[in-house]
Design a protein around this motif. Structure first.
Motif, mmCIF file in Angstrom:
data_model
loop_
_atom_site.group_PDB
_atom_site.id
_atom_site.type_symbol
_atom_site.label_atom_id
_atom_site.label_comp_id
_atom_site.label_asym_id
_atom_site.label_seq_id
_atom_site.Cartn_x
_atom_site.Cartn_y
_atom_site.Cartn_z
ATOM 1 N N LYS A 34 -26.476 -8.039 3.865
ATOM 2 C CA LYS A 34 -26.300 -7.678 2.447
ATOM 3 C C LYS A 34 -24.813 -7.559 2.097
ATOM 4 C CE LYS A 34 -27.170 -3.302 1.425
ATOM 5 N NZ LYS A 34 -28.132 -2.737 2.343
ATOM 6 N N HIS A 35 -24.062 -6.844 2.943
ATOM 7 C CA HIS A 35 -22.653 -6.605 2.654
ATOM 8 C C HIS A 35 -21.819 -7.868 2.824
ATOM 9 C CE1 HIS A 35 -23.519 -2.380 2.270
ATOM 10 N NE2 HIS A 35 -24.155 -2.420 3.419
ATOM 11 N N VAL A 36 -22.230 -8.738 3.754
ATOM 12 C CA VAL A 36 -21.540 -10.012 3.954
ATOM 13 C C VAL A 36 -21.626 -10.858 2.688
ATOM 14 C CG1 VAL A 36 -21.571 -12.188 5.245
ATOM 15 C CG2 VAL A 36 -21.937 -10.021 6.449
ATOM 16 N N VAL A 37 -22.829 -11.032 2.176
ATOM 17 C CA VAL A 37 -23.053 -11.905 1.017
ATOM 18 C C VAL A 37 -22.492 -11.278 -0.263
ATOM 19 C CG1 VAL A 37 -24.788 -13.043 -0.408
ATOM 20 C CG2 VAL A 37 -25.107 -12.899 2.056
ATOM 21 N N LEU A 38 -22.824 -10.018 -0.515
ATOM 22 C CA LEU A 38 -22.385 -9.381 -1.760
ATOM 23 C C LEU A 38 -20.861 -9.243 -1.804
ATOM 24 C CD1 LEU A 38 -25.179 -6.676 -2.161
ATOM 25 C CD2 LEU A 38 -24.978 -8.859 -3.362
ATOM 26 N N GLY A 39 -20.247 -9.033 -0.629
ATOM 27 C CA GLY A 39 -18.788 -8.972 -0.574
ATOM 28 C C GLY A 39 -18.162 -10.297 -0.990
ATOM 29 N N LEU A 40 -18.745 -11.420 -0.529
ATOM 30 C CA LEU A 40 -18.221 -12.740 -0.898
ATOM 31 C C LEU A 40 -18.430 -13.029 -2.381
ATOM 32 C CD1 LEU A 40 -19.242 -14.993 2.130
ATOM 33 C CD2 LEU A 40 -16.945 -14.228 1.498
ATOM 34 N N ILE A 41 -19.589 -12.643 -2.918
ATOM 35 C CA ILE A 41 -19.839 -12.843 -4.348
ATOM 36 C C ILE A 41 -18.810 -12.060 -5.168
ATOM 37 C CG2 ILE A 41 -21.465 -12.395 -6.246
ATOM 38 C CD1 ILE A 41 -23.748 -12.941 -4.258
ATOM 39 N N PHE A 42 -18.526 -10.835 -4.719
ATOM 40 C CA PHE A 42 -17.531 -10.020 -5.423
ATOM 41 C C PHE A 42 -16.143 -10.667 -5.345
ATOM 42 C CE2 PHE A 42 -14.342 -6.643 -5.590
ATOM 43 C CZ PHE A 42 -14.662 -6.074 -6.810
ATOM 44 N N LYS A 175 -38.632 -0.108 2.759
ATOM 45 C CA LYS A 175 -38.444 1.305 2.399
ATOM 46 C C LYS A 175 -36.977 1.664 2.222
ATOM 47 C CE LYS A 175 -40.025 5.935 3.506
ATOM 48 N NZ LYS A 175 -40.855 6.779 4.366
ATOM 49 N N LYS A 176 -36.103 1.155 3.107
ATOM 50 C CA LYS A 176 -34.683 1.480 3.006
ATOM 51 C C LYS A 176 -34.053 0.880 1.747
ATOM 52 C CE LYS A 176 -33.680 2.224 7.895
ATOM 53 N NZ LYS A 176 -32.935 1.756 9.076
ATOM 54 N N GLY A 177 -34.669 -0.200 1.249
ATOM 55 C CA GLY A 177 -34.138 -0.838 0.045
ATOM 56 C C GLY A 177 -34.160 0.077 -1.155
ATOM 57 N N GLY A 178 -35.075 1.049 -1.158
ATOM 58 C CA GLY A 178 -35.178 1.983 -2.276
ATOM 59 C C GLY A 178 -33.978 2.893 -2.410
ATOM 60 N N GLN A 179 -33.147 2.963 -1.360
ATOM 61 C CA GLN A 179 -31.962 3.812 -1.421
ATOM 62 C C GLN A 179 -30.920 3.256 -2.376
ATOM 63 O OE1 GLN A 179 -30.549 4.134 2.589
ATOM 64 N NE2 GLN A 179 -32.283 5.352 3.295
ATOM 65 N N PHE A 180 -30.929 1.948 -2.587
ATOM 66 C CA PHE A 180 -29.878 1.380 -3.426
ATOM 67 C C PHE A 180 -30.392 0.583 -4.622
ATOM 68 C CE2 PHE A 180 -30.674 -1.822 -0.118
ATOM 69 C CZ PHE A 180 -30.770 -2.989 -0.861
ATOM 70 N N TYR A 181 -31.716 0.418 -4.734
ATOM 71 C CA TYR A 181 -32.206 -0.447 -5.812
ATOM 72 C C TYR A 181 -33.475 0.098 -6.447
ATOM 73 C CZ TYR A 181 -33.393 -4.697 -8.352
ATOM 74 O OH TYR A 181 -33.685 -5.595 -9.344
ATOM 75 N N THR A 182 -33.437 0.236 -7.769
ATOM 76 C CA THR A 182 -34.626 0.572 -8.553
ATOM 77 C C THR A 182 -35.095 -0.715 -9.226
ATOM 78 O OG1 THR A 182 -33.731 2.768 -9.019
ATOM 79 C CG2 THR A 182 -35.547 2.016 -10.409
ATOM 80 N N PRO A 183 -36.379 -1.066 -9.143
ATOM 81 C CA PRO A 183 -36.853 -2.321 -9.751
ATOM 82 C C PRO A 183 -36.347 -2.479 -11.185
ATOM 83 C CG PRO A 183 -38.623 -1.293 -8.531
ATOM 84 C CD PRO A 183 -37.474 -0.321 -8.501
ATOM 85 N N SER A 208 -27.035 1.530 -6.507
ATOM 86 C CA SER A 208 -26.065 0.451 -6.700
ATOM 87 C C SER A 208 -25.658 0.286 -8.158
ATOM 88 C CB SER A 208 -26.633 -0.860 -6.160
ATOM 89 O OG SER A 208 -27.898 -1.128 -6.737
ATOM 90 N N GLY A 209 -26.042 1.229 -9.022
ATOM 91 C CA GLY A 209 -25.542 1.229 -10.396
ATOM 92 C C GLY A 209 -26.377 0.490 -11.413
ATOM 93 N N GLY A 210 -27.634 0.186 -11.077
ATOM 94 C CA GLY A 210 -28.483 -0.598 -11.984
ATOM 95 C C GLY A 210 -28.699 0.048 -13.340
ATOM 96 N N LEU A 243 -21.494 -0.389 -2.976
ATOM 97 C CA LEU A 243 -22.228 -1.415 -3.728
ATOM 98 C C LEU A 243 -22.145 -1.145 -5.228
ATOM 99 C CD1 LEU A 243 -25.554 -1.859 -1.691
ATOM 100 C CD2 LEU A 243 -23.638 -3.452 -1.804
ATOM 101 N N ALA A 244 -22.271 0.125 -5.609
ATOM 102 C CA ALA A 244 -22.217 0.495 -7.028
ATOM 103 C C ALA A 244 -20.845 0.191 -7.618
ATOM 104 C CB ALA A 244 -22.552 1.980 -7.199
ATOM 105 N N LYS A 245 -19.784 0.535 -6.879
ATOM 106 C CA LYS A 245 -18.423 0.269 -7.365
ATOM 107 C C LYS A 245 -18.220 -1.226 -7.595
ATOM 108 C CE LYS A 245 -15.031 2.828 -6.962
ATOM 109 N NZ LYS A 245 -14.207 3.628 -7.909
#
Length: 514
Positions: A34-42, A175-183, A208-210, A243-245
């Motif tokens: 997740k951090h590899v891909v999202l970091g590159l997109i950023f 389950k861990k995905g719920g820590q950073f993402y609300t549908p 993650s700031g959704g 991720l939120a920042k």
């Protein structure tokens, strides 16, 4: 996912990109990848924004503009990107064995020259477990996002891709995905109901700031400006805070998420904030929140929350931070509507008697990646006689939306655009919003405006099903004799088919020697 404008990103573009990126993951865990891909997109986003501003400055050289002056970029809220971190440099070195270290150095250089990003960007690209050939392919993949798309700025597309990838990683992590993402559909429903046009928007467990991204989209969609709302947030998980920042930065949204991650209950980063809107999806039934150390906290105006469950600590934290005319909308486990354990029923009773509960919405199951437990939405209003709306003092709206939503796959449901509109319109009509074209009326099986007296009679239980009643049954005008003849004929057909299948099975078994 509810569809928005008819753009390339809504026509399978994101899903194709995700499949390609996921294929490059190999054996790497989704939580790390997740951090590899999202970091590159950023990185691609800030480089694109930088190059766009750089081209403008080059064109204005004759007027004294200096493309090499970092302040020329910061003045228009664009990050300064040093040469060794620009996408063109990374792309040129994508096939080098040292590409991992090159990206790590690029991230460090960006943080060095942009203090607001200090400690935010991932810097683990040189790690041996990350295949450098696949990393080079991933750079090529991300590098093609938004190329040649004049109608939609590449940064807008990158923002949508970032959001889509967050949802896909949440699904992959379960389950861990719920820590950073609300549908997204749940966030959209909260935003459409609260309608945060202007003022301070707060989320003390912002993931993650959704909530902030959708609030900004709402303002823009209704003709407002991004600056019309001020963003305040907090997140206890360090990696999620990062991720939120990045999520806010990739959208060009300025927000106060604190200088670092922090636990909202034990280190409130916005202690004096009184928000106009609170949107949140706190952790459900949190048992290890350290409540025993906060028994005398000033936030517990309606009762001390149990040390073994933080649900009513969150509810009271939201109430504490609401402005005099503020509105809060948040997700809770269904147990919060009826539980009487450890004094929770008494706290709920006190909140109801204070006339703070504006609306309750029961949601369908299977909306969340992180849990299968059913959830609901609470809406709290500080002032039900707010001059902009109908006087609803002493009343609460109940909406039962459990039968709504569409199954997207075997395990995951989403609320459609029509579902969101129906629920939001019902709420706005009930409140008497001037812009709402719909007239409110109770609908058996769906919505009901109940008085505090009715809620008292139900023992202060806030489950919508207790109040809305049953939907009217469709009348069956088929005569009894005709119906019986039809059903008997249908039964005969099914029995004949069963006999035929039995015979075929025995024949096959006989051929096999059994």
């Amino acid at each position: 996912m509810a569809k928005g404008n008819n753009t390339s990103a809504n026509l399978g573009f994101e899903s194709e990109l995700w499949r390609a990126a996921d294929a490059l993951r190999s054996n790497m865990d989704a939580a790390e990848y997740k951090h590899v891909v999202l970091g590159l997109i950023f990185l691609k986003y800030i480089s694109d924004a930088f190059e766009e501003q750089r081209a403008k400055l080059e064109a204005e050289r004759t007027q004294g503009a200096d493309p090499e002056d970092p302040d020329e970029y910061r003045a228009v809220n664009v990050f300064w990107v040093p040469k060794e971190a620009r996408w063109s440099y990374l792309k040129a070195n994508a096939k080098q064995p040292s590409i991992g270290k090159i990206i790590d150095d690029a991230m460090l250089a960006i943080e060095r020259d942009n203090p607001s990003l200090k400690g935010v960007l991932p810097k683990d690209y040189a790690h041996p477990r990350l295949d450098k050939q696949r990393l080079g392919q991933l750079i090529d993949l991300v590098g093609n996002i938004g190329l040649g798309d004049k109608a939609n700025r590449s940064k807008d597309i990158l923002g949508r891709v970032y959001e889509y990838f967050l949802s896909q990683f949440a699904s992959a992590e379960g389950k861990k995905g719920g820590q950073f993402y609300t549908p997204r559909c749940v966030v959209r429903l909260l935003v459409e109901m609260l309608a945060p046009y202007k003022g301070r928007v707060y989320d003390p467990c912002c993931g993650s700031g959704g909530m902030f991204v959708q609030s900004e989209k709402f303002v823009e969609a209704h003709g407002g400006k991004i600056g019309d709302i001020s963003i305040y947030g907090q997140e206890s998980n360090h990696t999620t805070w990062r991720l939120a920042k990045m999520n806010l930065a990739i959208r060009g949204i300025e927000g106060n998420l604190g200088k670092e991650h922090a636990d909202t209950f034990h280190r409130d980063l916005h202690p004096d904030l009184k928000a106009d809107f609170i949107l949140a999806n706190p952790p459900f039934n949190m048992s290890d929140w350290g409540g025993e150390r906060l028994k005398d906290d000033k936030r517990w105006k309606y009762g001390i929350p149990p040390a073994g469950n933080a649900n009513f600590a969150w509810v009271q934290h939201f109430i504490h931070h609401l402005a005099p005319t503020g509105l809060a909308g948040f997700v809770m486990a269904n147990g919060s509507m009826s539980s009487n354990q450890s004094g929770e029923g008494e706290i709920r009773k006190n909140i109801i008697e204070a006339d703070l509960v504006d609306c309750m919405v029961a949601l369908p199951g299977q909306l969340f990646y992180s849990t299968q437990i059913p959830v609901c939405l609470w809406f709290i209003a500080r002032d039900k006689k707010n001059g902009r709306f109908r006087d609803r003092r002493g009343q609460t709206l109940f909406i039962d939306a459990r039968k709504m939503g569409t199954m997207m796959d075997r395990v995951h449901r989403e609320l459609t655009e029509e579902d969101i509109r129906k629920i939001a319109d019902t709420y706005h009509a009930w409140r008497g919003d001037k812009d709402c074209k719909v007239k409110y009326q109770d609908v058996p099986g769906f919505c009901k405006s109940a008085t505090i007296e009715e809620i008292r009679k139900h023992g202060y239980v806030l489950t919508p099903g207790r109040y809305v009643g049953a939907a009217p049954q469709e009348e069956d005008d088929e005569p009894f004799e005709e119906k019986m003849q039809r059903l008997v004929a249908q039964l005969r057909e099914q029995q004949a088919e069963a006999a035929r299948l039995d015979e075929a099975i025995w024949r096959n078994l006989k051929e096999l020697g059994f």
